[in-house]
Design a protein around this motif. Structure first.
Motif, short mmCIF file in Angstrom:
data_model
loop_
_atom_site.label_atom_id
_atom_site.label_comp_id
_atom_site.label_asym_id
_atom_site.label_seq_id
_atom_site.Cartn_x
_atom_site.Cartn_y
_atom_site.Cartn_z
N ASP A 1 2.87 1.76 -3.24
CA ASP A 1 1.96 2.18 -4.29
C ASP A 1 1.71 3.68 -4.22
N ARG B 1 0.82 -1.22 0.00
CA ARG B 1 0.00 0.00 0.00
C ARG B 1 0.85 1.26 0.00
N LYS C 1 -0.33 -6.07 -6.57
CA LYS C 1 -0.62 -4.64 -6.57
C LYS C 1 0.42 -3.85 -7.36
N LEU C 2 1.69 -4.18 -7.15
CA LEU C 2 2.77 -3.33 -7.65
C LEU C 2 3.35 -3.77 -8.99
#
Length: 211
Positions: free
Chosen positions: A59, A56, A86-87
């Protein structure tokens, strides 16, 4: 890396929680965005997050400061699964232990201009060692950024006991003596340390800059 008892515990804690972690933690992991806003990294900065969790923070750093070189590691393979999704290729990720790591082995670089530890010290048993390891990997002029739970001393009576009883369910132990530990770790060394409380001592934030 060897799958240590702490790694196994973290995998068990986050096996299912990782799927809702970001949505739920935004309400009480306060101060993370302030930490990111205060970083002001140079265009070619190397930024490492120790215990990067779901990715998080990395990001948001990538959105706030595009083009920086991002690195992160976590002891939990479960959390890293979410962080990688996510990344993608925006960050170099690896599995590692905050209390004993060699960044050159993990990432091919030994020093970083910014190192972040966000709400991780309260979950690392040997957290003082983890801070020392982070300081060991700071580049000259680099900065270690810390944010975590505070001592809640200025909040209503009873708030602290309720919060901490709830946090214990997740193996979280706020480090009330963080300021004193940081003063000891930086005393007599070419390090500049600043520690502050946020939100009536709900959280605490610290910055240590290397000469």
């Amino acid at each position: 890396m060897n799958h240590t008892p702490h790694a196994s515990l973290m995998d068990e804690v986050y096996r299912h929680q990782r799927k809702i972690y970001d949505a739920t933690r935004k309400y009480y992991l306060l101060g993370r965005d302030r930490l990111i806003d205060e970083m002001d990294p140079s265009p070619n900065a190397r930024i490492l997050e120790i215990a990067c969790g779901t990715g998080r923070n990395l990001d948001l750093i990538d959105q706030r400061y595009p083009g920086r070189r991002l690195y992160g590691f976590d002891i939990s393979s479960q959390m890293l699964e979410t962080a990688r999704a996510k990344l993608g290729n925006r960050a170099y990720l690896a599995q590692g232990d905050a209390c004993a790591f060699e960044a050159r082995t993990l990432f091919g670089t030994a020093e970083f201009d910014h190192i972040i530890m966000s709400y991780s010290l309260s979950m690392i048993p040997n957290w003082q060692v983890a801070i020392a390891e982070a300081l060991r990997h700071l580049a000259p002029g680099g900065m270690l950024h810390l944010v975590d739970f505070g001592d809640q001393a200025r909040l209503p009576i009873g708030f602290k006991s309720v919060l901490r009883a709830w946090l214990r369910k997740f193996h979280v132990s706020p480090r009330d003596d963080l300021d004193a530990v940081l003063q000891d770790l930086t005393a007599g060394r070419p390090l500049d340390m600043r520690h502050d409380y946020l939100f009536r001592n709900y959280a605490q934030i610290a910055r240590i800059r290397a000469a």
